[in-house]
Motif scaffolding. Sequence first.
Motif, short mmCIF file in Angstrom:
data_model
loop_
_atom_site.label_atom_id
_atom_site.label_comp_id
_atom_site.label_asym_id
_atom_site.label_seq_id
_atom_site.Cartn_x
_atom_site.Cartn_y
_atom_site.Cartn_z
N CYS A 107 -9.54 -31.23 30.16
CA CYS A 107 -10.92 -30.81 30.36
C CYS A 107 -11.72 -30.69 29.08
CB CYS A 107 -10.96 -29.44 31.05
SG CYS A 107 -10.10 -29.40 32.61
N SER A 167 -15.87 -24.20 29.18
CA SER A 167 -17.11 -24.72 29.76
C SER A 167 -16.85 -25.62 30.97
CB SER A 167 -17.91 -25.48 28.70
OG SER A 167 -17.15 -26.54 28.17
N ASN A 168 -15.71 -26.30 31.00
CA ASN A 168 -15.41 -27.20 32.13
C ASN A 168 -14.19 -26.78 32.93
OD1 ASN A 168 -17.52 -29.13 31.65
ND2 ASN A 168 -16.38 -29.76 29.82
N ARG A 173 -12.25 -24.56 35.80
CA ARG A 173 -12.48 -23.84 37.05
C ARG A 173 -11.14 -23.42 37.64
NH1 ARG A 173 -16.51 -24.37 34.90
NH2 ARG A 173 -18.54 -25.15 35.61
N HIS A 174 -11.04 -22.15 37.98
CA HIS A 174 -9.85 -21.62 38.65
C HIS A 174 -10.25 -20.33 39.33
CE1 HIS A 174 -5.93 -19.60 39.12
NE2 HIS A 174 -5.45 -20.83 39.19
N GLU A 208 -16.13 -17.85 35.75
CA GLU A 208 -16.80 -19.13 35.57
C GLU A 208 -17.99 -18.98 34.62
OE1 GLU A 208 -19.24 -22.54 38.14
OE2 GLU A 208 -18.07 -20.98 39.17
N ILE A 230 -21.37 -20.25 33.74
CA ILE A 230 -22.40 -20.98 34.46
C ILE A 230 -23.30 -21.76 33.50
CG2 ILE A 230 -24.49 -20.67 35.87
CD1 ILE A 230 -23.04 -18.45 37.32
N TYR A 250 -22.55 -16.02 32.91
CA TYR A 250 -21.36 -16.09 33.75
C TYR A 250 -21.69 -15.76 35.19
CZ TYR A 250 -19.04 -15.52 29.22
OH TYR A 250 -18.64 -15.66 27.93
N GLU A 251 -20.74 -16.09 36.07
CA GLU A 251 -20.85 -15.60 37.44
C GLU A 251 -20.81 -14.07 37.41
OE1 GLU A 251 -17.43 -16.05 40.05
OE2 GLU A 251 -16.20 -16.66 38.33
N LYS A 274 -10.29 -11.82 37.82
CA LYS A 274 -10.66 -13.02 37.08
C LYS A 274 -10.61 -12.71 35.58
CE LYS A 274 -13.42 -15.11 40.72
NZ LYS A 274 -14.30 -16.28 40.95
#
Length: 373
Positions: A5, A97-98, A100-101, A106, A108, A121-122, A189
């Motif tokens: 990634c 930056s790329n 996802r889990h 995350e 944003i 961020y989320e 998270k």
Amino acid sequence: MRCSCFGGPSVDKKRGSAAETLHGIDGDLLQDVNHISYNELRSATDNFHSSNKIGRGGFGDVYKGTLRSGIQVAVKTLSAQSKQGVREFLNEIKTISNVRHPNLVELIGCCVQGANRILVYEYLENNSLDRALLGSRSTNIRLDWGRRSAICLGIARGLAFLHEELVPHIVHRDIKASNILLDKDLNPKIGDFGLAKLFPENITHISTRIAGTTGYLAPEYALGGQLTMKADVYSFGVLILEIISGRNSTKPSWGGMEKLLLEWAWQLHEEGRPLELVDPEMGEFPEEEVIRYIKVAFFCTQSAANRRPLTSQVVDMLSKQIRLNDKLLTAPGFFRDSDSASGGPSSMKKSTTDSTSYQMSSVPVTITEVTPR
């Protein structure tokens, strides 16, 4: 399955000052990152109003906001005077930056406009794990055993993804309760990747400056600066004990003596009283399962790094009915910063020449093994 990634500069690329680095690699590093204007972030947070402040990071404040699209976000601002903060800003973008889990926060987008350096961020409704653990009496969050065990397992899965599935691998370097965020369903998270290191597959360790938080630092890393993924495993082991006990590992006095949480937990284990570690706020719990989690914490915090399991093994140890081979379990090692003797968490971003590492037994080192039932 592995995921590649990352682009941009290599791990070992030399850098100039933080400001020069930021201007020098904006085009390469930021090209795949969602850019959000300062005006939109100012509007989203009601001009960064104090009523929207939800926390403070190492180098700036964090605000709750709502973007024009209706998405709720956490907006992490960076002090313009912090050169170290700029390095961590860049590092965070570089590492996640790329990525996802389900068990990673995350990213944003970001704002690089004028003097402003902001990460977006989320938004996670239940804030950080340390607030849930240490502030449970004043919050509406009740962490029963089911939730605590699920939080442990979720963190382990997030770490296993970072350590073993991503290429290059990522070592977080600052796994602790305040860097674990909880969503509306209390799913954990991992956040704050400002200290993270990319870890290519063809090397066994990285020699680096000491960074992290006292109480969570693996002794070999704290004293020698030798970083491997097992440093995260050690920190996670300490975190398991915090989750079970509802207590802060950085407090230097447990059991009526000057003992770290890990040291006290091991003493209870040796005396056959491990369940005295359990947070009385937890309510009813399955004793055998809790004891198994405590033992997993001890496997993770073995004094020698090669005795600690891989994070994928930790996931199995937590999620499956595996009998742990107690004969392989020796006393953990621990690190105490002499400056923290008066109490309170201490951020380790300095030399460790005045610090001490302790090994609580002299049992010979062997490889940690797990014996299936």
